[in-house]
Design a protein around this motif. Structure first.
Motif, PDB file in Angstrom:
ATOM      1  N   LEU A 228      -9.110  -7.386   0.831  1.00  0.00           N
ATOM      2  CA  LEU A 228      -9.124  -6.006   0.353  1.00  0.00           C
ATOM      3  C   LEU A 228     -10.051  -5.853  -0.850  1.00  0.00           C
ATOM      4  O   LEU A 228     -10.785  -4.874  -0.953  1.00  0.00           O
ATOM      5  CB  LEU A 228      -7.715  -5.536  -0.005  1.00  0.00           C
ATOM      6  N   ARG A 229     -10.039  -6.826  -1.739  1.00  0.00           N
ATOM      7  CA  ARG A 229     -10.940  -6.766  -2.902  1.00  0.00           C
ATOM      8  C   ARG A 229     -12.401  -6.696  -2.450  1.00  0.00           C
ATOM      9  O   ARG A 229     -13.189  -5.923  -2.980  1.00  0.00           O
ATOM     10  CB  ARG A 229     -10.718  -7.972  -3.815  1.00  0.00           C
TER      11      ARG A 229
ATOM     12  N   CYS B 282       0.844  -1.188   0.000  1.00  0.00           N
ATOM     13  CA  CYS B 282       0.000   0.000   0.000  1.00  0.00           C
ATOM     14  C   CYS B 282       0.885   1.246   0.000  1.00  0.00           C
ATOM     15  O   CYS B 282       1.723   1.404   0.884  1.00  0.00           O
ATOM     16  CB  CYS B 282      -0.895  -0.011   1.233  1.00  0.00           C
TER      17      CYS B 282
ATOM     18  N   ALA C 261      -3.555  -6.916  -4.457  1.00  0.00           N
ATOM     19  CA  ALA C 261      -4.639  -6.919  -3.463  1.00  0.00           C
ATOM     20  C   ALA C 261      -5.053  -8.348  -3.143  1.00  0.00           C
ATOM     21  O   ALA C 261      -5.204  -9.180  -4.040  1.00  0.00           O
ATOM     22  CB  ALA C 261      -5.840  -6.137  -3.988  1.00  0.00           C
ATOM     23  N   ASP C 262      -5.246  -8.601  -1.849  1.00  0.00           N
ATOM     24  CA  ASP C 262      -5.734  -9.922  -1.460  1.00  0.00           C
ATOM     25  C   ASP C 262      -7.265  -9.931  -1.520  1.00  0.00           C
ATOM     26  O   ASP C 262      -7.897  -8.909  -1.773  1.00  0.00           O
ATOM     27  CB  ASP C 262      -5.210 -10.319  -0.075  1.00  0.00           C
TER      28      ASP C 262
ATOM     29  N   PRO D 272      -8.983  -2.233  -6.363  1.00  0.00           N
ATOM     30  CA  PRO D 272      -7.913  -3.171  -6.012  1.00  0.00           C
ATOM     31  C   PRO D 272      -6.769  -3.112  -7.029  1.00  0.00           C
ATOM     32  O   PRO D 272      -7.006  -2.991  -8.232  1.00  0.00           O
ATOM     33  CB  PRO D 272      -8.592  -4.541  -6.061  1.00  0.00           C
TER      34      PRO D 272
END
Length: 164
Positions: free
Chosen positions: A152-153, A11, A148-149, A144
């Motif tokens: 987070l998505r 990030c 992005a995992d 995302p």
């Protein structure tokens, strides 16, 4: 549950905060933007302890935001000058200035942001360079990125559904 460190994050906000994430560092960059370069000047301006200032200046030098330059051989003394990356932090300071001025206005501000030619106070606004649109919720959203995992998505998908 193991906490992910800032170093493990992809990030940009977390990576930036890793370098300037404490208020002393941001105030040092503010003072450097105002032209302060010497250790004793920073210390007088901020009222910070010698150890804390030394440590933070070292972190800012290591992060590439300040450059340490010797200005005296006897005794050996250094000044701390903004690098290109440090000068690029100026819009962040201006955004913090505008946000603080709007949400926590001081009774009698000790500094004003003015247009160089007219001396008139400016009202900062972040805009998109290509469209000229303001960077508000009406015109922008976080999406995302490639790393992005799933968590987070899902968070961003829910947020974007709410604001759509």
């Amino acid at each position: 549950m193991e906490r992910t460190s800032f170093r493990d994050m992809d990030c940009p906000i977390a990576l930036a905060l890793e370098r300037v994430g404490d208020w002393w560092s941001i105030l040092i960059l503010r003072d450097a933007t105002h032209g302060i370069t010497r250790f004793d000047q920073f210390q007088k301006s901020l009222g910070i302890s010698t150890n804390s200032l030394s440590r933070r200046l070292g972190v800012l030098v290591e992060a590439g935001l300040l450059e340490r330059r010797r200005y005296s051989e006897r005794p050996p003394r250094h000044e701390y000058v903004l690098t290109e990356s440090g000068r690029a932090f100026r819009p962040v300071l201006i955004a913090l200035y505008a946000w603080g001025n709007e949400n926590y206005p001081p009774e009698a501000p000790n500094v004003r942001l003015v247009h160089k030619d007219s001396g008139v106070d400016v009202d900062p606004l972040l805009i998109d360079r290509s469209t000229g649109d303001p960077l508000d919720e009406e015109h922008t959203s976080f999406q995302p990125g490639p790393s992005a995992d799933d968590r987070l998505r899902a968070v961003l998908a829910r947020r974007n559904e709410i604001t759509a």
